[in-house]
Design an enzyme around this catalytic site. Sequence first.
Site, short mmCIF file in Angstrom:
data_model
loop_
_atom_site.label_atom_id
_atom_site.label_comp_id
_atom_site.label_asym_id
_atom_site.label_seq_id
_atom_site.Cartn_x
_atom_site.Cartn_y
_atom_site.Cartn_z
N ASP A 19 9.34 7.64 -1.89
CA ASP A 19 8.62 7.12 -0.73
C ASP A 19 7.15 7.44 -0.88
O ASP A 19 6.71 8.54 -0.52
CB ASP A 19 9.17 7.71 0.56
N GLU B 49 7.11 6.23 7.08
CA GLU B 49 6.33 7.45 7.06
C GLU B 49 4.85 7.17 7.00
O GLU B 49 4.10 7.90 6.38
CB GLU B 49 6.78 8.31 5.89
N HIS C 182 13.27 11.27 -3.30
CA HIS C 182 14.70 11.41 -3.02
C HIS C 182 15.47 11.32 -4.34
O HIS C 182 15.74 10.23 -4.83
CB HIS C 182 15.19 10.29 -2.10
N GLU D 120 14.89 7.14 -5.13
CA GLU D 120 13.85 6.54 -4.28
C GLU D 120 12.62 7.47 -4.23
O GLU D 120 12.76 8.68 -4.10
CB GLU D 120 14.42 6.34 -2.88
#
Length: 441
Positions: A232, A238, A249, A230
């Site tokens: 983000d 966020e 991630h 992932e």
Amino acid sequence: MFSQLAALAALAGFVAAQQVGKKTTETHPKMTWQKCTAGGSCSNVNGEFIIGANWRWVHDKNGYTNCYNGNTWNTTICKDGKSCASNCAVDGASYASTYGATTSGNALRLKFVQKGDYSTNIGSRLYMMNGASKYQMYTLLGNEFTFDVDVSKLGCGLNGALYSVSMDEDGGLSKYSGNKAGAKYGTGCCDAQCPRDLKFINGEATVGDWKESTNDPNAGVGKYGSFCTEMDIWYPGEANSISTAFTPHPCTTTGQHRCEGDGCGGTYSDDRYSGTCDPDGCDFNSYRQGVRDVYGPGMTVDTTKKFTVVTKFLKGSSGQLSEIKRFYVQNGKVISNFESTIDGNPGNSLSPEFCEKQKVAFNDADIFANKGGLWDDHYANMLWLDSTFPVDADPQAPGKGRGSCETSSGVPVEIESAQANNQVVYSNFKFGPIGSTFKQP
């Protein structure tokens, strides 16, 4: 699932029933975005969005009886995972009237609470599509992703999210025989938190060992989870008008995989770090990095007005990802990401060196390096984003203060009432080689 506002640019997804229903026609909202070349020339691309299957009506394939109602399964129809997938259908969606999700030109608007004729919907999760039946795939390495965002009507406890995950391009349609719906109906979800609130994973229902949520009338937690890498870009949660961060991630595996129980790790397991993915990642949150007067209402990046977010994924001499850099553009001014003021953790971008020093400075477990390195929340009220977390920590301690929201904020039942009109608007998406989507001085 989290009650959140979310938009997903898919790299490679929430899964509910696997047959295709015919009660509501599936018509994806259309939106243009721009693909840019190295010379800075950009051309329009006709894109689409689709809502994830976990938000959709799931009913018996020959009628109108719910297979999943509230946060419980109809065990008469769904005796086990495979029979449930065979007996139940995921239906089409009415995007504007049911979910408050609309597009216009190059803009996508997501409302938090939408009151329909028959029900009230909380949050949504949309995926970017390449045509009607495949998710939009991006290669981030050596490229940059740019978009405009308006978070002026998004407050504490809410999640205005844009992120990428390595889902199957067709939503698992070709890989799993029990999945007849595919990406066209939003199947195939996965992320580094290894969500276990998915109703269907790998073409099978998660009906066995399903535990209803005690504080979310629409969700529960099952035996299985679905994990994958992932990134983000503007998620998870966020990016509201109080705090913002970007977070990779990594995982030790490639693509989407199913896991079981506490072996999944992530948000829903007793051992957060037992899975193959890093649920924490390495984040750059300016507030958390000690810079608390630059992002927010009336600040350097003024969140009462629309601004542009630029994220660059730089390739090193080895051909691997070496750095992730962030810029903002507002009122014609390019604003570099803000320099960390944390002792022993300088810098304004994510690199292996920055992430290693951050884990030491914040006394965090360095799961990020171990795994390869470079959403309103019914579990933690989004406090890990915009408040002090853990809530009993000293907000002045390194890494604990993440935003100015009170630790008592973000309670879903409260914000679903008080902040029902909150929304986020994304527009002017651009993607291309480094230096192609905006002019850097």
